[in-house]
Design a protein around this motif. Structure first.
Motif, short mmCIF file in Angstrom:
data_model
loop_
_atom_site.label_atom_id
_atom_site.label_comp_id
_atom_site.label_asym_id
_atom_site.label_seq_id
_atom_site.Cartn_x
_atom_site.Cartn_y
_atom_site.Cartn_z
N UNK A 55 0.82 -1.21 0.00
CA UNK A 55 0.00 0.00 0.00
C UNK A 55 0.86 1.26 0.00
N UNK A 56 2.12 1.16 0.44
CA UNK A 56 3.04 2.29 0.41
C UNK A 56 4.00 2.11 -0.76
N UNK A 57 3.87 2.89 -1.84
CA UNK A 57 4.71 2.68 -3.04
C UNK A 57 6.20 2.77 -2.77
N UNK A 58 6.60 3.52 -1.76
CA UNK A 58 8.01 3.69 -1.50
C UNK A 58 8.61 2.66 -0.57
N UNK A 59 7.78 1.77 -0.06
CA UNK A 59 8.25 0.78 0.92
C UNK A 59 8.54 -0.54 0.22
N UNK A 60 9.74 -0.66 -0.38
CA UNK A 60 10.20 -1.91 -0.98
C UNK A 60 11.55 -2.25 -0.36
N UNK A 61 12.13 -3.36 -0.78
CA UNK A 61 13.42 -3.75 -0.22
C UNK A 61 14.57 -2.94 -0.80
N UNK A 62 14.31 -2.13 -1.80
CA UNK A 62 15.34 -1.24 -2.31
C UNK A 62 15.66 -0.21 -1.23
N UNK A 85 -1.93 -2.54 6.14
CA UNK A 85 -2.84 -3.40 5.35
C UNK A 85 -2.20 -3.81 4.04
N UNK A 86 -2.52 -5.01 3.60
CA UNK A 86 -1.97 -5.52 2.35
C UNK A 86 -2.70 -4.92 1.16
N UNK A 203 -8.73 1.85 -2.87
CA UNK A 203 -8.50 2.92 -1.91
C UNK A 203 -9.42 2.83 -0.69
N UNK A 204 -9.94 1.64 -0.44
CA UNK A 204 -10.81 1.43 0.72
C UNK A 204 -10.22 0.34 1.61
N UNK A 205 -10.15 0.61 2.91
CA UNK A 205 -9.61 -0.38 3.85
C UNK A 205 -10.71 -1.33 4.30
N UNK A 206 -10.37 -2.63 4.31
CA UNK A 206 -11.30 -3.67 4.74
C UNK A 206 -10.67 -4.46 5.88
N UNK A 207 -11.45 -4.71 6.89
CA UNK A 207 -10.97 -5.49 8.03
C UNK A 207 -10.94 -6.97 7.67
#
Length: 624
Positions: A55-62, A85-86, A203-207
């Motif tokens: 969900x966070x485009x900048x959060x990769x292993x790079x 959230x995934x 763009x909607x969070x689901x539990x």
């Protein structure tokens, strides 16, 4: 904790698990041992999804660094870490439906990988030998080999399909099962946070009230923990079901054998009396009786005092074999259905479940599994004496389903399976000859390697290979605007009668062969648990210490800056490393395109200004 103490503690977990003891101190072990997190990074760093964002485009292993790892561990230790959230993504299934995948952020992947390392130490020693899915050293082939070699005599095959298994795992039941082996609530709370993180779609969070996201690092292991209860239930069911050591002799077969024995003794008496004509007639009668004997089963196929239950599972796909009456197969299926509903909260899909004759066969892990009665005679040596024996009846065979071959040809757009006509692929025409052959080789070899366990697999795949061959030749002919005969003669004249082309790779000239089914060895994989074991050489050249030690050395492999904050750059393509020295490019290739860079070089590389920065650095050094 020191590395030696961590390794000692980790290595003690399997023994504690085998003894049935509940393990504690896992959260402390996880948050105080950098070596576990270093192993966790190495386990996921070379995966294709290393640069796939959640969900966070900048959060990769790079950009992975020691500081980043320590921040994650510190937040987990003080309880402030929260799993994101995934990202929900759908991939098509064979039946036309879509399979939901949950793609977590890189930090969450790292945390899941670390927890997985600890959980594997606890659960791998106690998992059933009949469980083959997502386990080290096991695969679809080991599951199929187990069926092929150990299910001889099976009468009924019971298929049980679970309805939406990964989406319907009950979190409370899963945590309850984990508590059977783990006495550490902080560690279990961490796992609970992974399960309850939810997912984002449009763009909607689901539990997430239930299930483990397919695509998560730890999901397959948690699924095996959940279905381990089914493995134990089936083991207990097998113990109560199996009856008798061997089938009783078939009455008609036994009577006929006795008659043949009496005739042989009479022949010996006639020979002693020199009555050759009568003995010859009697030998003719014996041969006729032997032919009749071969048509009869040696054992009573309906012996009520002999029955067996077989079971093999790969993830949520499992198959049950029954030697017994069909009513008993129905009873076994009903018991399994009731257990899944009452104990695990899972429903059985009527569409994917059923009871079939073993001789008719069922589809399991892409193969048709069926039994076959052979009248073939084999010459075998028993205690130094060579005798003739019939092949076992109802022996399990594996075959390649026609539907799978047809779907493969259509999916790869090789041509028509039923018309046995290959078609060219226009999208490859602009590639080089070596690239075209390599692209074709990869898909055909992969398909053949998977189905090489089948009975007569080369004959069954011959049609697919023929279509593939003509598709490849027509693609090359379209590229060169010539006939198939011209292409055939050009390629055949290249090297020892093997079709292929010569190509230049760097400073070397190598030959790219066209794939043939004969290139695959007949040796079949063993059911030994080490079938997928990584070699010692691989561990020595690609192990944790090599990459992590370079990271801890704090030296940039591009500009050579020492004692600076460094990060690991994950290059998408090897050509992204073309600006580096030869030694650095070789090192990057060995580490699956990973390079240790200082932060200024890393930022400049992403901006496309790395070469400019290097030139400025050299100029400043020269001026100094």
């Amino acid at each position: 904790m020191r590395t030696e103490a961590v390794e000692k503690r980790l290595n003690s977990l399997p023994d504690l698990s085998r003894k049935g003891k509940r393990v504690n101190g896992l959260f402390r072990l996880l948050t105080s041992s950098p070596s576990v997190w270093e192993k966790a990074y190495e386990a996921i760093a070379s995966n294709q999804g290393a640069l796939t964002p959640g969900t966070d485009p900048g959060n990769t292993l790079d950009g992975f660094s020691v500081e980043r790892m320590e921040r994650i561990v510190s937040r987990i230790k003080d309880g402030t870490y929260r799993f994101s959230p995934a990202r929900r993504h759908y991939i098509p299934k064979a039946n036309g439906k879509k399979r939901p995948l949950g793609i977590p952020n890189a930090d969450d992947k790292l945390a899941q990988s670390a927890v997985k390392i600890v959980l594997e130490k606890i659960y791998e020693p106690i998992f059933s030998r009949r469980s083959h899915g997502f386990r080290p050293g096991r695969s679809c082939h080991t599951a199929l080999e187990h069926i092929h070699k150990g299910w001889t005599g099976t009468v009924w095959l019971v298929e049980v399909g679970i309805e939406g298994f990964f989406d319907n795992i009950d979190h409370d039941i899963l945590l309850k099962l984990l508590r059977k082996r783990i006495d550490d609530e902080a560690f279990l709370s961490l796992i609970k946070g992974m399960l309850k993180a939810g997912y984002v779609e449009d763009w909607t969070w689901y539990e997430t009230m239930s299930g483990t996201p397919q695509g998560g690092v730890i999901s397959p292991l948690l699924a095996n923990v959940y279905l381990h209860e089914l493995d134990e239930f089936m083991a207990a069911l097998k113990t109560g079901y199996d009856l008798g050591k061997r089938r009783a002799d078939d009455p008609e077969y036994r009577s006929l054998r006795k008659k043949i024995g009496r005739c042989r003794r009479h022949v010996n008496e006639l020979r002693e009396q020199s009555r050759k004509t009568e003995s010859a007639l009697l030998l003719t009668q014996i041969r006729e009786l032997q032919r009749e004997l071969r048509t009869l089963p040696a054992r009573d196929q309906f012996d009520p005092e002999y029955r067996r239950l077989f079971y093999t599972r790969y993830a949520d796909d499992f198959l049950i074999g029954i030697i017994g009456a069909k009513q008993e197969a129905r009873e076994v299926m009903a018991k399994v259905r009731q257990f899944l509903k009452d104990q695990l909260g899972l429903d059985v899909s009527d569409e994917k479940s059923g009871i079939s004759k073993a001789s008719d066969g069922v589809l399991f892990l892409g193969y048709t599994v069926k039994t076959h009665d052979s009248q073939r005679l084999n010459r075998v040596t028993i205690q130094g004496r060579t005798v003739t024996m019939r092949a076992p009846s109802r022996r399990v065979q594996l075959h390649v389903p026609h539907a799978k071959m047809c779907a493969f040809v259509e999916r790869q757009r090789f041509g028509g399976y039923h018309t046995v006509r290959g078609e060219m692929r226009p999208e490859l025409v602009n590639s080089s000859d070596a690239e075209i052959i390599t692209a074709y080789n990869v898909v055909m070899r992969g398909f053949a390697e998977y189905y090489k366990l089948g009975q007569g697999w080369r004959e069954e795949l011959a049609r697919v290979h023929r279509i593939w061959w003509f598709s490849l030749m027509k693609t090359l002919a379209r590229k060169h605007k010539c006939s198939l005969r011209t292409i055939y003669r050009t390629l055949l004249a290249a090297e020892d009668g093997e079709l292929g082309v010569w190509t230049e790779r760097g400073e070397k000239r190598c030959y790219v062969k066209m794939f043939k089914l004969a290139h695959i060895e007949d040796e079949q994989p063993s059911t030994d648990e080490g079938v997928d074991r990584v070699s010692t050489a691989h561990r020595m050249t690609l192990g944790r210490s090599d990459m992590i030690d370079r990271l801890r050395a704090r030296t940039c492999e591009c500009c050579g800056t020492e004692n600076a904050p460094v990060e690991i750059h994950h290059a998408r393509r090897l050509r992204d490393t073309s600006h580096l020295s030869l030694a650095a490019r070789v090192a990057a290739a060995r580490r699956r395109k990973r390079i240790v860079l200082c932060r200024p070089c890393h930022q400049a590389l992403h901006k496309g200004e790395l070469q400019q920065r290097l030139d400025q650095t050299k100029a400043s050094i020269g001026a100094g």
